[in-house]
Design a protein around this motif. Structure first.
Motif, mmCIF file in Angstrom:
data_model
loop_
_atom_site.group_PDB
_atom_site.id
_atom_site.type_symbol
_atom_site.label_atom_id
_atom_site.label_comp_id
_atom_site.label_asym_id
_atom_site.label_seq_id
_atom_site.Cartn_x
_atom_site.Cartn_y
_atom_site.Cartn_z
ATOM 1 N N GLY A 176 0.714 -1.474 -0.081
ATOM 2 C CA GLY A 176 0.167 -0.008 -0.145
ATOM 3 C C GLY A 176 1.233 1.048 -0.636
ATOM 4 N N GLU B 160 4.047 4.293 5.868
ATOM 5 C CA GLU B 160 2.418 3.153 6.077
ATOM 6 C C GLU B 160 1.555 3.702 4.480
ATOM 7 N N ASP B 161 1.216 3.164 3.958
ATOM 8 C CA ASP B 161 -0.527 3.869 3.737
ATOM 9 C C ASP B 161 -1.607 4.191 5.069
HETATM 10 MG MG MG Z 1 -1.431 -2.319 3.951
#
Ligand code: MG
Ligand code: IMP
Length: 176
Positions: free
Chosen positions: A45, A100-101
C-alpha cells in the motif's frame, strides 16, 4: 438515472500532492541534522505515497521495502500480520522513517515497528498518509500524518480492496 459508480472521491489528487509536499518539508525540517534517512516503505500500500514523498525530502535517502500483510483479503484486519522475513531492511544503526499507507487498528504498524526495533536502528519515526484514529485497537501514533479520516474503507493512491483500485490517483471511499 444516476450512474452507479463503485467509489466516491474523498481526497483529490491535488490535495494529496499539496499535503505530500508539506509532509516532505515537515520531515526535512524536523529531522534536519541527520546525514542520511533510511526510508522503509511498507508494501504494497505504501508504494505510491513513498515514491511521491521522497521527492519532497531534502535529506539524502536510502529506500528500503518491507512487506506486511494481514491474512486473507477481508476488509477487516484479521489480527494476524505476516511479515516478509526473507528481506533484510538494512536498518541497523540507521535513522529510519517508516512509511505506511494507513493506520487502522494499529496492528500492522505495531508488528513492523517491533521487527525494525529488533534490528537496532539509531532512530525510528513513522509517517502515514492516512489515519483512522477511531478504528484503533492497539495504541500507536504516527510522527507525521497526511490526513485524518473517519472509519470508512478507502481505496486509491496505493490502497486496495482485495487487490483492486491501487492505481486511482485520488483516495476514495467504496460505495456499499
Ligand atoms: Mg497495507
Ligand atoms: P491495521 O493493521 O488495522 O492498522 O491495518 C493496516 C493495514 O490494513 C494497512 O496497511 C492497509 O493495508 C490495510 N487497511 C486498513 N484500512 C484500510 C482501508 O481503508 N483501505 C485499504 N486498506 C486498509
Amino acid at each position: 438515472m444516476i450512474e452507479n459508480v463503485p467509489f466516491t472521491e474523498l481526497i483529490s489528487a491535488e490535495r494529496i500532492a499539496a499535503r505530500v509536499a508539506e509532509l516532505g518539508a515537515e520531515i526535512s525540517r524536523d529531522l534536519a541534522g541527520i546525514d542520511e534517512l533510511t526510508v522503509v516503505c511498507v508494501l504494497k500500500g505504501g508504494f505510491i505515497f513513498t515514491a511521491d514523498l521522497v521527492r519532497h525530502i531534502t535529506i539524502p535517502c536510502r529506500i528500503e521495502f518491507i512487506r506486511a500483510s494481514s491474512y486473507g483479503t477481508h476488509r477487516a484486519s484479521t489480527g494476524k500480520v505476516m511479515l516478509d522475513h526473507h528481506h533484510d531492511p538494512h536498518v541497523e544503526g540507521k535513522n529510519v522513517l517508516l512509511v505506511e499507507d494507513i493506520l487502522d487498528t494499529g496492528l500492522t504498524i505495531t508488528r513492523v515497528l517491533e521487527e525494525l526495533r529488533g534490528h537496532n536502528p539509531a532512530s525510528l519515526h513513522v509517517c502515514t498518509l492516512l489515519d483512522k484514529p477511531s478504528a484503533r485497537t492497539t495504541p500507536v501514533k504516527a510522527d507525521f500524518t497526511g490526513f485524518t479520516i473517519p472509519d470508512v474503507y478507502v481505496v486509491g493512491y496505493g490502497l486496495d480492496a482485495a487487490g483492486k483500485h491501487r492505481e486511482l490517483p485520488y483516495v476514495a471511499s467504496l460505495n456499499a
